[in-house]
Enzyme design. Structure first.
Site, short mmCIF file in Angstrom:
data_model
loop_
_atom_site.label_atom_id
_atom_site.label_comp_id
_atom_site.label_asym_id
_atom_site.label_seq_id
_atom_site.Cartn_x
_atom_site.Cartn_y
_atom_site.Cartn_z
N GLY A 20 44.97 34.67 6.03
CA GLY A 20 44.73 33.56 5.11
C GLY A 20 44.19 34.05 3.78
O GLY A 20 44.09 35.27 3.54
N ASP A 261 26.41 36.71 39.05
CA ASP A 261 27.58 37.59 39.11
C ASP A 261 28.47 37.16 40.26
O ASP A 261 28.16 37.37 41.42
CB ASP A 261 27.11 39.04 39.29
CG ASP A 261 28.27 40.02 39.30
OD1 ASP A 261 29.31 39.70 38.70
OD2 ASP A 261 28.13 41.09 39.91
N SER A 262 29.59 36.54 39.92
CA SER A 262 30.50 36.05 40.95
C SER A 262 31.92 36.03 40.41
O SER A 262 32.14 35.81 39.21
CB SER A 262 30.10 34.63 41.39
OG SER A 262 31.04 34.10 42.30
N PHE A 266 33.12 28.08 40.20
CA PHE A 266 33.25 26.64 40.47
C PHE A 266 32.88 26.37 41.92
O PHE A 266 33.70 25.91 42.71
CB PHE A 266 34.69 26.22 40.16
CG PHE A 266 34.89 24.74 39.99
CD1 PHE A 266 33.86 23.84 40.17
CD2 PHE A 266 36.13 24.24 39.65
CE1 PHE A 266 34.05 22.47 40.01
CE2 PHE A 266 36.36 22.88 39.49
CZ PHE A 266 35.30 21.99 39.67
N GLY A 314 40.55 37.59 37.38
CA GLY A 314 41.67 38.48 37.64
C GLY A 314 42.21 39.26 36.46
O GLY A 314 43.22 39.96 36.59
N GLY A 316 40.48 41.63 34.60
CA GLY A 316 39.86 42.92 34.39
C GLY A 316 40.78 44.07 34.75
O GLY A 316 41.65 43.94 35.62
N CYS A 319 40.51 44.82 38.37
CA CYS A 319 40.49 43.65 39.25
C CYS A 319 41.88 43.39 39.83
O CYS A 319 42.88 43.37 39.10
CB CYS A 319 40.02 42.42 38.48
SG CYS A 319 39.86 40.95 39.51
N GLY A 360 40.61 41.10 30.27
CA GLY A 360 41.84 40.95 29.49
C GLY A 360 41.90 41.72 28.19
O GLY A 360 42.91 41.69 27.50
N GLU A 408 33.58 46.02 41.16
CA GLU A 408 32.58 45.55 42.10
C GLU A 408 33.20 45.04 43.39
O GLU A 408 32.53 44.92 44.41
CB GLU A 408 31.73 44.44 41.45
CG GLU A 408 30.83 44.93 40.33
CD GLU A 408 29.76 45.89 40.83
OE1 GLU A 408 28.88 45.46 41.60
OE2 GLU A 408 29.80 47.08 40.45
N ARG A 418 29.25 39.34 45.42
CA ARG A 418 29.99 38.81 44.28
C ARG A 418 31.17 37.95 44.71
O ARG A 418 31.61 37.06 44.00
CB ARG A 418 30.48 39.98 43.41
CG ARG A 418 31.08 39.54 42.09
CD ARG A 418 31.48 40.72 41.21
NE ARG A 418 31.69 40.29 39.85
CZ ARG A 418 32.82 39.78 39.39
NH1 ARG A 418 33.86 39.65 40.19
NH2 ARG A 418 32.93 39.40 38.13
#
Length: 500
Positions: A20, A261-262, A266, A314, A316, A319, A360, A408, A418
Site C-alpha cells: 500500500g 498446554d494442551s 475446547f 496439527g 506444527g 505435529c 504453521g 511433546e 498435553r
C-alpha cells in the site's frame, strides 16, 4: 447430518500481502511491534504487553531458562515447558527471575590462601582476567579482594606466592550493594574509572560483578521484557492434571503468566482449570488457554476466563495430530475465523482477548501474514529450536550441523498430560515426531533478521503498528503457479545454499 464446511482449509503459504501507500514516515525504524499478551478492557492498557510478537513454545526441546532469558532480552517471552517435575520447572522460573542483565555471577573465584600458580591455572581454565577473592573461594563467599592482571608479574614473583599478598584488598575496592541498579552500576564504573564493579550484600558476601566491557551490550537491549522490579519476565506451561500443586509453586518462583498446554482447548478440563484459578486467585494470575481452531472454541475459552487464546491444531513442524486423528484445520483459515470471533467478542463485551497463532510458520514472511490475519502474537517451536539457546544438542549429520527437536506428543517427551482426555495416564499413540532441524546460530541474530523483514513488509504496506496492519491489511490468495513465479526461476543460481 454432519456439518460440512465448504471453505477450503488454507495455510499461510497460500497468501500474499498487497503493498500500500508508504509515507516518508513509514520506515522500519519507526515501526512498533508492541502487542498485548493478556486481555484488557476497552480504553485501558493491557496488564502485560510484548515488545515483539514472539513467544517460544511450551516444549522440552525449546523453552528452558536459558531460552527465556535470551528471548526476554529481545522483547519476547518464553513459556517454560511443564512436562517435567514441579520442582524443576519452578527452579527454571526462579533462575530467570533471579537473573539480572549485566550482573554476572562470578565463575572465577579463589581464596586468599590460594597461590599465584593456582590463580594462573584458574585463569587459563575460565579465560577470565578478573578473579574475585572470597573467604572460601566460592562465588557467594565473603569478598576480601580482587585480582586482575595488573596485580602481579609472573616474571617477578614466585609461583607459591599467596593471593592475599598481591590482591587488591577489599578496603581499596569500590562496590555496589544488592539494590544497585544497572544504570547506577554503570555510572559508578565510569565515575571511578573501573573495569569491574563488585556487588555485595549487607554481610559483604559477593552477589555478582558488573563489567565495563558489557556496557554497550546492556545499552542495546532497549526492548527487553522486564517487570516493575527490572527482572526478566517469564511464562510457564501447566496441565489439567496437577495444576493445583503446580500453580502455587510457579507463582512462588515468580512466574508472570501461565498457559494451559494442551493439543485441544475446547474441553471441560480447561474450563475447570480456569475456574480454579479465578476462584483462588481472581484476575491477579494471568493464564492463556487453547488450542482452538474455530469461533465456538474461542468463545468457550474467552467466557471461561482465559487471558489469551492459542489457535492451531496439527500445524506444527513436528505435529502429526492430523494424520493420526484426522482433526485440525489449515492455520490461516483457523486464524482468520478466530480473529473475527475475537473482534466480535470485543464489540459485544468491551473485553479484548488476544489470540496467539501456534504453528504453521515455515518462512519469515509467514510471521507478518499471521499478524495481518489477526494474530496478536505467535508461539514458535521449530523456529527457536534451531538456535544456540535451545536446550537440545547440536549434532553433525553428513557434514551439516543440526539441532535435535522433538514434539511433546512424541514417545521421547512422554507428555501425555498435553493430550489428556480423561483416560489412563499415558500416551496411547504418538502425535509428535523426534527429528532434527538445521542449526541456525544465535537467537539474537536470527530474531533481529526476522523482525527486520516484518518491519520492512509493514512499511511496504504502509503501516507502523500491528493494530493498523490487522485492521487495514489487504491479502490475496495465490495459485501454485504464482508461488513458483515468486521464487527464483528459469536461471542457474550461482549460490546453491538451501533456504530454510
Amino acid at each position: 447430518m454432519a456439518v460440512y464446511m465448504n471453505e477450503v482449509s488454507r495455510t499461510f503459504g497460500e497468501y500474499l500481502l498487497i503493498p500500500g501507500y508508504s509515507s516518508v514516515e513509514c520506515i522500519p525504524a519507526n515501526v512498533s511491534l508492541q502487542t498485548p499478551l493478556v486481555k484488557f478492557n476497552k480504553g485501558n492498557k493491557p496488564p502485560i504487553s510484548l515488545n515483539i510478537p514472539m513467544t517460544s513454545a511450551i516444549m522440552q526441546s525449546v523453552s528452558d531458562d536459558t531460552m527465556a532469558i535470551s528471548l526476554a532480552k529481545e522483547g519476547g517471552l518464553s513459556f517454560i515447558y511443564g512436562s517435567q517435575s514441579i520442582e524443576n520447572q519452578a527452579q527454571m522460573v526462579n533462575r530467570v527471575k533471579s537473573y539480572r542483565a549485566g550482573f554476572v555471577v562470578s565463575d572465577s573465584n579463589i581464596s586468599p590462601e590460594g597461590t599465584l600458580d593456582e590463580l594462573l591455572i584458574l585463569k587459563k581454565t575460565t579465560n577470565h582476567s578478573t578473579v574475585a577473592v572470597t573467604s572460601d573461594g566460592s562465588s557467594r563467599g565473603k569478598l576480601v579482594g580482587i585480582v586482575t592482571s595488573r596485580d602481579y608479574r609472573v616474571s617477578r614473583m614466585a609461583l607459591n606466592t599467596k593471593v592475599k599478598d598481591f590482591m587488591t584488598p577489599f578496603e581499596d575496592l569500590i562496590c555496589g550493594n544488592k539494590d544497585t541498579t544497572l544504570k547506577e552500576a554503570n555510572n559508578m564504573i565510569w565515575e571511578h574509572k573501573l573495569n569491574c564493579l563488585p556487588i555485595i550484600d549487607g554481610e559483604q558476601r559477593l552477589i555478582s560483578l558488573v563489567f565495563r566491557k558489557d556496557y554497550n551490550t546492556n545499552k542495546k537491549n532497549e526492548n527487553e521484557m522486564i517487570d516493575e522490579s527490572k527482572r526478566y519476565m517469564v511464562g510457564a506451561g501447566i496441565n489439567t492434571r496437577d495444576y493445583a500443586e503446580r500453580i502455587p509453586a510457579l507463582l512462588e518462583a515468580g512466574v508472570d503468566v501461565l498457559c494451559i498446554d494442551s493439543s485441544e482447548g475446547f474441553t471441560e478440563w480447561q474450563k475447570i482449570v480456569l475456574e480454579y484459578i479465578r476462584k483462588n486467585y481472581g484476575d491477579t494470575v494471568k493464564v492463556g488457554a487453547g488450542n482452538v481452531i474455530d469461533k465456538e472454541g474461542f468463545r468457550f475459552l474467552a467466557e471461561a476466563g482465559a487471558d489469551f487464546v492459542k489457535v492451531g491444531i496439527g500445524g506444527g513442524a513436528i505435529c502429526i495430530t492430523r494424520e493420526q486423528k484426522g482433526i485440525g484445520r489449515g492455520q490461516a483459515t483457523a486464524l482468520i475465523e478466530v480473529a473475527k470471533a475475537r473482534d466480535e467478542y470485543f464489540n459485544e463485551t468491551g473485553i479484548y482477548v488476544p489470540i496467539c497463532s501456534d504453528g504453521g510458520i515455515v518462512h519469515d514472511y509467514h510471521i507478518t501474514l499471521a499478524l495481518a490475519m489477526g494474530a496478536d502474537f505467535l508461539m514458535l517451536g521449530r523456529y527457536f529450536a534451531r538456535f544456540d539457546e535451545s536446550p537440545t544438542k547440536k549434532v553433525n549429520i553428513n557434514g551439516n550441523y543440526m539441532k535435535e527437536y522433538w514434539g511433546e506428543g512424541s514417545t521421547r517427551a512422554k507428555n501425555w498430560q498435553r493430550y489428556d482426555l480423561g483416560g489412563d495416564g499415558k500416551l496411547s499413540f504418538e502425535e509428535g515426531v523426534d527429528s532434527f532441524v538445521p542449526y541456525a546460530g544465535s537467537l539474537e541474530d536470527n530474531v533481529g533478521l526476522s523482525l527486520s523483514k516484518v518491519r520492512s513488509t509493514m512499511c511496504s504496506c504502509g503501516y507502523l503498528t500491528l493494530p493498523e496492519l490487522q485492521k487495514n491489511a489487504k491479502l490475496t490468495l495465490v495459485s501454485s503457479t504464482s508461488i513458483l513465479e515468486g521464487s527464483a526461476h528459469d536461471v542457474l543460481l550461482k549460490d546453491s545454499r538451501q533456504m530454510v
